[in-house]
Write a protein that holds these residues in place. Sequence first.
Motif, PDB file in Angstrom:
ATOM      1  N   ALA B  35      41.048  27.280  45.334  1.00 51.79           N
ATOM      2  CA  ALA B  35      40.614  28.506  44.659  1.00 51.79           C
ATOM      3  C   ALA B  35      39.635  28.175  43.519  1.00 51.79           C
ATOM      4  O   ALA B  35      39.208  29.060  42.791  1.00 51.79           O
ATOM      5  CB  ALA B  35      41.826  29.255  44.113  1.00 51.79           C
ATOM      6  N   GLN B  36      39.346  26.888  43.387  1.00 52.01           N
ATOM      7  CA  GLN B  36      38.411  26.407  42.360  1.00 52.01           C
ATOM      8  C   GLN B  36      38.835  26.779  40.946  1.00 52.01           C
ATOM      9  O   GLN B  36      38.017  27.200  40.120  1.00 52.01           O
ATOM     10  CB  GLN B  36      36.993  26.911  42.657  1.00 52.01           C
ATOM     11  CG  GLN B  36      36.498  26.417  44.008  1.00 52.01           C
ATOM     12  CD  GLN B  36      35.033  26.709  44.211  1.00 52.01           C
ATOM     13  OE1 GLN B  36      34.518  27.685  43.695  1.00 52.01           O
ATOM     14  NE2 GLN B  36      34.356  25.865  44.969  1.00 52.01           N
ATOM     15  N   VAL B  37      40.135  26.627  40.715  1.00 59.96           N
ATOM     16  CA  VAL B  37      40.665  26.741  39.357  1.00 59.96           C
ATOM     17  C   VAL B  37      41.629  25.565  39.160  1.00 59.96           C
ATOM     18  O   VAL B  37      41.735  24.703  40.014  1.00 59.96           O
ATOM     19  CB  VAL B  37      41.427  28.068  39.140  1.00 59.96           C
ATOM     20  CG1 VAL B  37      40.470  29.251  39.196  1.00 59.96           C
ATOM     21  CG2 VAL B  37      42.524  28.228  40.167  1.00 59.96           C
ATOM     22  N   THR B  38      42.319  25.537  38.049  1.00 63.61           N
ATOM     23  CA  THR B  38      43.309  24.487  37.823  1.00 63.61           C
ATOM     24  C   THR B  38      44.704  25.067  37.998  1.00 63.61           C
ATOM     25  O   THR B  38      44.882  26.282  38.118  1.00 63.61           O
ATOM     26  CB  THR B  38      43.193  23.903  36.409  1.00 63.61           C
ATOM     27  OG1 THR B  38      43.429  24.959  35.488  1.00 63.61           O
ATOM     28  CG2 THR B  38      41.827  23.307  36.187  1.00 63.61           C
ATOM     29  N   ARG B  39      45.694  24.192  38.050  1.00 62.22           N
ATOM     30  CA  ARG B  39      47.075  24.656  38.171  1.00 62.22           C
ATOM     31  C   ARG B  39      47.438  25.589  37.019  1.00 62.22           C
ATOM     32  O   ARG B  39      48.249  26.500  37.179  1.00 62.22           O
ATOM     33  CB  ARG B  39      48.026  23.465  38.217  1.00 62.22           C
ATOM     34  CG  ARG B  39      47.865  22.642  39.473  1.00 62.22           C
ATOM     35  CD  ARG B  39      49.030  21.679  39.700  1.00 62.22           C
ATOM     36  NE  ARG B  39      49.498  21.062  38.480  1.00 62.22           N
ATOM     37  CZ  ARG B  39      50.722  21.215  38.010  1.00 62.22           C
ATOM     38  NH1 ARG B  39      51.589  21.955  38.666  1.00 62.22           N
ATOM     39  NH2 ARG B  39      51.088  20.620  36.914  1.00 62.22           N
TER      40      ARG B  39
END
Lengths: 199, 199
Positions: B35-39
């Motif tokens: 999703a091209q984000v971080t955890r």
Amino acid sequence: MYADATRAAVLDVATRLFAERGYAGTALADVAADAQVTRGAVYHHFSGKQALFEAVLAAQELELIERIAAETAEVADPWEAALAGLESFLDRCCDPTYGRLVWQEGPSALGWTRWKECEKEYAYGLVEQFVHSLRGAGYLRPSDINTTVWFCFQLLGAAGLRLAETGEEDKRRMRDECSAVIRAMLLGLRGDATAPGGG
Amino acid sequence: MYADATRAAVLDVATRLFAERGYAGTALADVAADAQVTRGAVYHHFSGKQALFEAVLAAQELELIERIAAETAEVADPWEAALAGLESFLDRCCDPTYGRLVWQEGPSALGWTRWKECEKEYAYGLVEQFVHSLRGAGYLRPSDINTTVWFCFQLLGAAGLRLAETGEEDKRRMRDECSAVIRAMLLGLRGDATAPGGG
DNA sequence: GTTTCTCACATACACCGTGTATGTCGTTAG
DNA sequence: CTAACGACATACACGGTGTATGTGAGAAAC
């Protein structure tokens, strides 16, 4: 040479804990502790957590198919034999651990594919035999046999789950209700729609 | 304010990955990466892995019950309405992700109890409605209604699983076979044993 | 009878994944 | 202009699996 005893103890504890707390909820450390050995011993006898669970499963299923084989061997008519097998299965499901381990934890623990592979050897294979003999005797209306086997198998699984979650006091009644519903549904699969009461 | 878009993206990726690799086989890091984000972003929008899965599940189920409600609203006869609902359900199950997420990963991921709680809101509740209206119309032979609901529900689950594991090329045929077997079994539940072909 | 080998375990550690606590940046309100 | 808050990113603690290595007892070899 206490190796066999150790293995049996681990298997026994694992059966209990997997049934009580579920597969994910049971750490091998817990199994080892309850069996009064270390995790090393567990890994010595079983190649890993999944292998241990599969061993537990196999023991449960072997007990079942032996019982069913014994109780259906003498029944000549395939339909009656299948019903006898059903009753035997339902009795087994009254053991709280069986349904939980096989039908609930099984697919979850091993993953869908692997579980079905294992089941082929046991319950699924047994259902397959019964359905094939029913069709051979002309009892079933023509439809894809594998699909029929599948739904019959899942019907049994549904009963196993239901009984596993039913309290001890209602278990007898629930067993009979499951039997009635399954019998009714099976009658729907028959080419003739006449129902011979039960038995 | 891209918050909604981020949330939607995470939900979307999670739906795909949970369906492809299973719940246990999907790490939140993978979801975040895809999703091209971080955890951190994932945990900002969802309280944890299980909550994320429940959101995925809810979206799947909502889509289903809306569709079924729409397609059965105009059918007057309860039996015909139930069959219409069945067909609608089977169509939905031809989506490879639905069956896998709801019937396979669901119980495994959430645990048996929690999954059933969630299902009460969606598919299980819907089946319950149909069965009650069937009984109200006198279609069902007398037996415990909850047990009947349970077995009907599991029958649908069996179809969902079967279709989820069927290749795209056989899906249409398998769908119709499932429909045939389920209809036959349902006929077995009717007080009258006459089968009106199909429809 | 001592050495060696192996079996049956125990111990220690590396790795992975979750969840949580804390840090950072941009926006908005006053 | 700054204070606060929302939306993330970063860093870390913890639990669990699997694996590599250590250990002791008994059998086997010589």
